[in-house]
Design a protein around this motif. Structure first.
Motif, PDB file in Angstrom:
ATOM      1  N   ALA A   1     -36.094  -1.594  30.603  1.00 51.27           N
ATOM      2  CA  ALA A   1     -35.403  -0.554  29.843  1.00 51.27           C
ATOM      3  C   ALA A   1     -34.610   0.327  30.807  1.00 51.27           C
ATOM      4  O   ALA A   1     -35.050   0.606  31.925  1.00 51.27           O
ATOM      5  CB  ALA A   1     -36.400   0.282  29.063  1.00 51.27           C
ATOM      6  N   LEU A   2     -33.440   0.784  30.371  1.00 55.17           N
ATOM      7  CA  LEU A   2     -32.579   1.648  31.181  1.00 55.17           C
ATOM      8  C   LEU A   2     -32.386   2.983  30.470  1.00 55.17           C
ATOM      9  O   LEU A   2     -32.224   3.021  29.250  1.00 55.17           O
ATOM     10  CB  LEU A   2     -31.212   0.999  31.410  1.00 55.17           C
ATOM     11  N   ALA A   3     -32.376   4.058  31.248  1.00 58.99           N
ATOM     12  CA  ALA A   3     -32.160   5.379  30.654  1.00 58.99           C
ATOM     13  C   ALA A   3     -31.542   6.319  31.674  1.00 58.99           C
ATOM     14  O   ALA A   3     -31.931   6.319  32.850  1.00 58.99           O
ATOM     15  CB  ALA A   3     -33.483   5.957  30.152  1.00 58.99           C
ATOM     16  N   LEU A   4     -30.568   7.113  31.214  1.00 59.78           N
ATOM     17  CA  LEU A   4     -29.997   8.154  32.057  1.00 59.78           C
ATOM     18  C   LEU A   4     -30.942   9.350  32.071  1.00 59.78           C
ATOM     19  O   LEU A   4     -31.631   9.625  31.087  1.00 59.78           O
ATOM     20  CB  LEU A   4     -28.630   8.584  31.529  1.00 59.78           C
ATOM     21  N   ALA A   5     -30.971  10.057  33.177  1.00 59.05           N
ATOM     22  CA  ALA A   5     -31.807  11.245  33.284  1.00 59.05           C
ATOM     23  C   ALA A   5     -31.310  12.324  32.330  1.00 59.05           C
ATOM     24  O   ALA A   5     -30.109  12.414  32.040  1.00 59.05           O
ATOM     25  CB  ALA A   5     -31.794  11.767  34.711  1.00 59.05           C
TER      26      ALA A   5
ATOM     27  N   ALA B   1     -27.449  14.514  31.592  1.00 57.69           N
ATOM     28  CA  ALA B   1     -26.246  13.780  31.975  1.00 57.69           C
ATOM     29  C   ALA B   1     -25.031  14.365  31.257  1.00 57.69           C
ATOM     30  O   ALA B   1     -25.114  14.738  30.079  1.00 57.69           O
ATOM     31  CB  ALA B   1     -26.398  12.308  31.641  1.00 57.69           C
ATOM     32  N   PRO B   2     -23.892  14.468  31.941  1.00 51.93           N
ATOM     33  CA  PRO B   2     -22.686  15.018  31.299  1.00 51.93           C
ATOM     34  C   PRO B   2     -22.312  14.234  30.040  1.00 51.93           C
ATOM     35  O   PRO B   2     -22.553  13.034  29.938  1.00 51.93           O
ATOM     36  CB  PRO B   2     -21.615  14.861  32.389  1.00 51.93           C
ATOM     37  N   ALA B   3     -21.726  14.930  29.097  1.00 54.06           N
ATOM     38  CA  ALA B   3     -21.322  14.305  27.835  1.00 54.06           C
ATOM     39  C   ALA B   3     -20.376  13.140  28.091  1.00 54.06           C
ATOM     40  O   ALA B   3     -19.455  13.235  28.906  1.00 54.06           O
ATOM     41  CB  ALA B   3     -20.654  15.350  26.931  1.00 54.06           C
ATOM     42  N   GLY B   4     -20.638  12.032  27.407  1.00 55.29           N
ATOM     43  CA  GLY B   4     -19.750  10.881  27.509  1.00 55.29           C
ATOM     44  C   GLY B   4     -20.121   9.874  28.565  1.00 55.29           C
ATOM     45  O   GLY B   4     -19.610   8.750  28.555  1.00 55.29           O
ATOM     46  N   VAL B   5     -20.999  10.219  29.510  1.00 53.82           N
ATOM     47  CA  VAL B   5     -21.405   9.260  30.542  1.00 53.82           C
ATOM     48  C   VAL B   5     -22.325   8.231  29.906  1.00 53.82           C
ATOM     49  O   VAL B   5     -23.313   8.580  29.243  1.00 53.82           O
ATOM     50  CB  VAL B   5     -22.113   9.971  31.717  1.00 53.82           C
ATOM     51  N   GLN B   6     -22.004   6.950  30.107  1.00 55.09           N
ATOM     52  CA  GLN B   6     -22.773   5.874  29.490  1.00 55.09           C
ATOM     53  C   GLN B   6     -23.051   4.764  30.499  1.00 55.09           C
ATOM     54  O   GLN B   6     -22.317   4.588  31.475  1.00 55.09           O
ATOM     55  CB  GLN B   6     -22.002   5.290  28.298  1.00 55.09           C
TER      56      GLN B   6
ATOM     57  N   GLY C   1     -18.184  -3.940  30.109  1.00 53.44           N
ATOM     58  CA  GLY C   1     -17.925  -2.646  29.504  1.00 53.44           C
ATOM     59  C   GLY C   1     -18.782  -2.356  28.288  1.00 53.44           C
ATOM     60  O   GLY C   1     -18.647  -1.285  27.674  1.00 53.44           O
ATOM     61  N   LYS C   2     -19.681  -3.259  27.924  1.00 53.92           N
ATOM     62  CA  LYS C   2     -20.551  -3.065  26.771  1.00 53.92           C
ATOM     63  C   LYS C   2     -21.671  -2.083  27.109  1.00 53.92           C
ATOM     64  O   LYS C   2     -22.324  -2.200  28.149  1.00 53.92           O
ATOM     65  CB  LYS C   2     -21.158  -4.403  26.346  1.00 53.92           C
ATOM     66  N   VAL C   3     -21.889  -1.102  26.240  1.00 51.98           N
ATOM     67  CA  VAL C   3     -22.951  -0.122  26.456  1.00 51.98           C
ATOM     68  C   VAL C   3     -24.309  -0.822  26.370  1.00 51.98           C
ATOM     69  O   VAL C   3     -24.553  -1.624  25.456  1.00 51.98           O
ATOM     70  CB  VAL C   3     -22.881   1.009  25.410  1.00 51.98           C
TER      71      VAL C   3
ATOM     72  N   VAL D   1     -17.675   6.939  33.170  1.00 49.97           N
ATOM     73  CA  VAL D   1     -17.534   8.390  33.306  1.00 49.97           C
ATOM     74  C   VAL D   1     -16.167   8.810  32.748  1.00 49.97           C
ATOM     75  O   VAL D   1     -15.130   8.387  33.270  1.00 49.97           O
ATOM     76  CB  VAL D   1     -17.658   8.833  34.777  1.00 49.97           C
ATOM     77  N   PRO D   2     -16.123   9.596  31.675  1.00 48.91           N
ATOM     78  CA  PRO D   2     -14.841   9.991  31.065  1.00 48.91           C
ATOM     79  C   PRO D   2     -13.940  10.740  32.052  1.00 48.91           C
ATOM     80  O   PRO D   2     -14.418  11.472  32.923  1.00 48.91           O
ATOM     81  CB  PRO D   2     -15.268  10.915  29.919  1.00 48.91           C
ATOM     82  N   ALA D   3     -12.644  10.567  31.889  1.00 50.35           N
ATOM     83  CA  ALA D   3     -11.669  11.285  32.709  1.00 50.35           C
ATOM     84  C   ALA D   3     -11.837  12.790  32.488  1.00 50.35           C
ATOM     85  O   ALA D   3     -12.128  13.243  31.374  1.00 50.35           O
ATOM     86  CB  ALA D   3     -10.256  10.856  32.337  1.00 50.35           C
TER      87      ALA D   3
END
Length: 468
Positions: free
Chosen positions: A229-233, A236-241, A247-249, A263-265
Motif C-alpha cells: 500500500a502507498l500513502a502520502l504523509a 501534503a500540498p493540495a493536488g500532489v498525487q 501517469g495513472k494515480v 506536483v501541480p504547477a
C-alpha cells in the motif's frame, strides 16, 4: 558509542555486570555528533526507513550451546552460540544468528533490515553466500532429527552458529558437543554460495527531486510481498498525487513499480514523504544491523513469520537536491548520492568536510570515509541522516577488546551466552561480562555530559555474584 554485552553463564549461576560508557570524540570535535537514530531533525525529512524493524529485548541466546573458539590472534573463548530473538515492531518475533562475533549485544537495542553491502558481510560475497546456504539447510529451517543423530535443538543451533562464525568472522569455531561438531564440519563441507535474498520492502532511493508542474521521480519499489500500500504523509500540498510511469494515480504497487509524484504547477517549493507498507515474510538471510541509537552486534535472519514492513522516502520540488545516504562497508564510510535538479551547483559539506560540488542538472555519488563504529548524525539539503558505521568483525584485524581485557589481547564478544575461556593473561573474556537494562539511560546521560564539555565519561560497576 555505547556498548555492553549481556549474557547468561553456563558453568556459573552468578553474573558479572558491566556498563561501560565511552564518548566518541572524533565527530564531537567538529560539533557534528548528536543523539543518533532520530527519525526527524527540526521537522526535516528523514532518510529512508526500509523493511522490518525489530528490538533485541533480551540479549541472551534463546536456543544454543557452548562453542569453542580460537580467533586470528590465538585467543580462546567458549561462548554460548545459537539463536537470538528479535521482537518485530507491532508483531511477533524473528530468529537470528550472529555474524559479528567481536561486538557486544545490548539489551533493548533496535535493529533494521539492510543489504549485505551495508553490513559486516560487505566484500565477503562467497562467505555470505555460503552462510545463506547454511541457513537454508540447518536449524531451524531443518529439524534436529533430520540433521543428524543425537542432536537437540540447542546443539543443532550451536552447530549452525559455529559454521556461520567460521565464515563471517574468520575464526575457528566448533561446538563442544560431539554430534554438533560433526554437523558443523558437514555444513562447512557442503556449503555453496547462495544468492543474496531480496528486500522485504524498500525504495531504491531515500529521496527524489524535480520541479513543480511536472512529475517528480521515479522511486522504484522492491518487495517480496504480493502488493504494498502507498500513502502520502499527512499535510501534503493540495493536488500532489502518486502515479505510475503512465501517469495513472496509484494507491498500491508491486515489486519493480516506478512511483512518481505529480506536483501541480505553482506549488511552492517543498517536500512530502511517501510510505509503502505491507505484511510479508522477511527472507531468511537478510542482515539486521543496529540503527545507531545503541551500537549492538550484527545479525542474519534464520527464521521468519508474517510481519509488518514499511519503506519511507521523500519527494522534493524546487531547488533543493535529493540525497540518498547508505553505509558502504566495502570502502569503510558513507556513499552519498546527490541529485541536483536546481539551477545552481550544490556544494556537499558533511560533518565539516567539503566532499565536492554537484553541477546543476547533474547527479553525483560522493564518498565520506568514517572510522569503524563511528556514530554519525547530520543534515544535508533539508534531510536528516543518522546511524552507525558497523562494518568489521573479529576477523577483520581490528577487534574490539573487552573492558577488562588488555587491548593487545582482545577477546570475542559473547553471543549473549557464557564463556569459560581465558584471554591468555588471566583476564575475563568479553563473553563473561554483562550489561544491565539501564544501558540506554546511562548512554543518554553520557551524551548530555559530552555536550556540556564533560569529555569522555567512563562508568564501571562490578558486582560479584554469590559463590564467586
Amino acid at each position: 558509542m555505547f556498548s555492553a554485552v549481556h549474557g547468561p553463564t553456563a558453568r556459573k549461576r552468578g553474573a558479572l555486570r558491566l556498563a561501560t560508557v565511552t564518548a566518541v570524540s572524533g565527530l564531537v570535535a567538529v560539533g557534528a555528533i548528536a543523539t543518533a537514530g532520530s527519525a526527524v531533525a527540526d521537522g526535516k525529512p528523514a532518510a529512508s526507513s526500509s523493511g522490518a524493524h525489530a528490538t533485541l529485548e533480551d540479549a541472551h541466546v534463546k536456543v544454543g550451546a557452548t562453542v569453542d573458539i580460537v580467533d586470528s590472534h590465538g585467543v580462546k573463548s567458549s561462548p554460548v552460540g545459537g539463536l537470538f530473538e528479535l521482537k518485530v515492531d507491532n508483531a511477533g518475533v524473528i530468529q537470528t544468528y550472529c555474524i559479528d562475533l567481536n561486538h557486544h549485544t545490548v539489551e533493548n537495542s533496535t535493529y533494521k533490515e539492510v543489504t549485505w553491502a551495508e553490513s559486516s558481510l560487505a566484500g565477503k560475497a562467497e562467505a555470505a553466500g555460503k552462510i545463506n546456504w547454511i541457513l537454508q539447510h540447518s536449524y531451524p529451517s531443518v529439524v534436529p532429527d533430520k540433521l543428524g543423530a543425537g542432536l537437540t535443538k540447542e546443539t543443532a543451533a550451536a552447530a549452525t552458529q559455529a559454521a556461520i562464525w567460521t565464515l563471517s568472522d574468520g575464526v575457528t569455531a566448533m561446538p563442544e558437543d560431539a554430534a554438533a561438531a560433526k554437523l558443523t564440519k558437514q555444513l562447512l563441507k557442503d556449503a555453496t554460495a547462495a544468492k543474496e535474498p531480496k528486500a522485504s520492502l524498500a525504495f531504491d532511493k531515500d529521496a527524489v527531486s524535480g520541479l513543480a508542474g511536472g512529475e517528480v521521480g521515479p522511486l522504484t519499489l522492491h518487495t517480496n510481498a504480493t502488493k504494498a500500500a502507498l500513502a502520502l504523509a499527512p499535510g501534503a500540498p493540495a493536488g500532489v498525487q502518486l502515479t505510475d510511469k503512465s501517469g495513472k494515480v496509484i494507491t498500491s504497487a508491486t515489486d519493480g513499480t516506478e512511483v512518481y509524484f505529480k506536483v501541480p504547477a505553482g506549488t511552492p517549493d517543498g517536500a512530502v514523504k511517501v510510505t509503502a507498507s505491507a505484511q510479508t515474510k522477511v527472507p531468511v538471510g537478510r542482515a539486521f544491523i543496529s540503527d545507531g541509537k545503541i551500537k549492538s552486534q550484527t545479525f542474519i535472519l534464520a527464521s521468519t513469520s508474517d510481519v509488518p514492513v514499511n519503506a519511507v522516502a521523500t519527494a522534493k520540488w524546487g531547488t533543493a537536491p535529493a540525497v540518498t545516504v547508505k553505509n558502504d562497508c566495502a570502502k569503510g564510510g558513507l556513499d552519498i548520492a546527490v541529485s541536483n535538479k536546481g539551477s545552481k551547483p550544490f556544494e556537499v559539506v558533511v560533518l565539516g568536510k567539503k566532499l565536492g560540488k554537484v553541477p546543476a542538472g547533474d547527479t553525483k555519488s560522493l564518498f565520506l570515509p568514517l572510522a569503524e563504529d563511528t556514530t554519525y548524525a547530520f543534515d544535508l539539503a533539508g534531510q536528516h541522516f543518522s546511524g552507525v558505521l558497523d562494518c568489521k568483525t573479529a576477523g577483520s584485524g581490528t577487534p574490539t577488546p573487552a573492558a577488562s581485557t588488555p587491548a593487545s589481547k582482545p577477546s570475542p564478544a559473547s553471543a549473549g551466552g557464557s564463556s569459560t575461556g581465558t584471554n591468555g593473561n588471566g583476564g575475563t573474556n568479553l563473553a563473561e561480562t554483562g550489561s544491565s537494562s539501564s544501558t540506554p539511560m546511562i548512554a543518554g546521560a553520557a551524551v548530555a555530559l559530552v555536550v556540556l564539555g564533560g569529555g569522555a565519561v567512563f562508568f564501571l560497576r562490578k558486582k560479584k555474584t554469590a559463590g564467586q
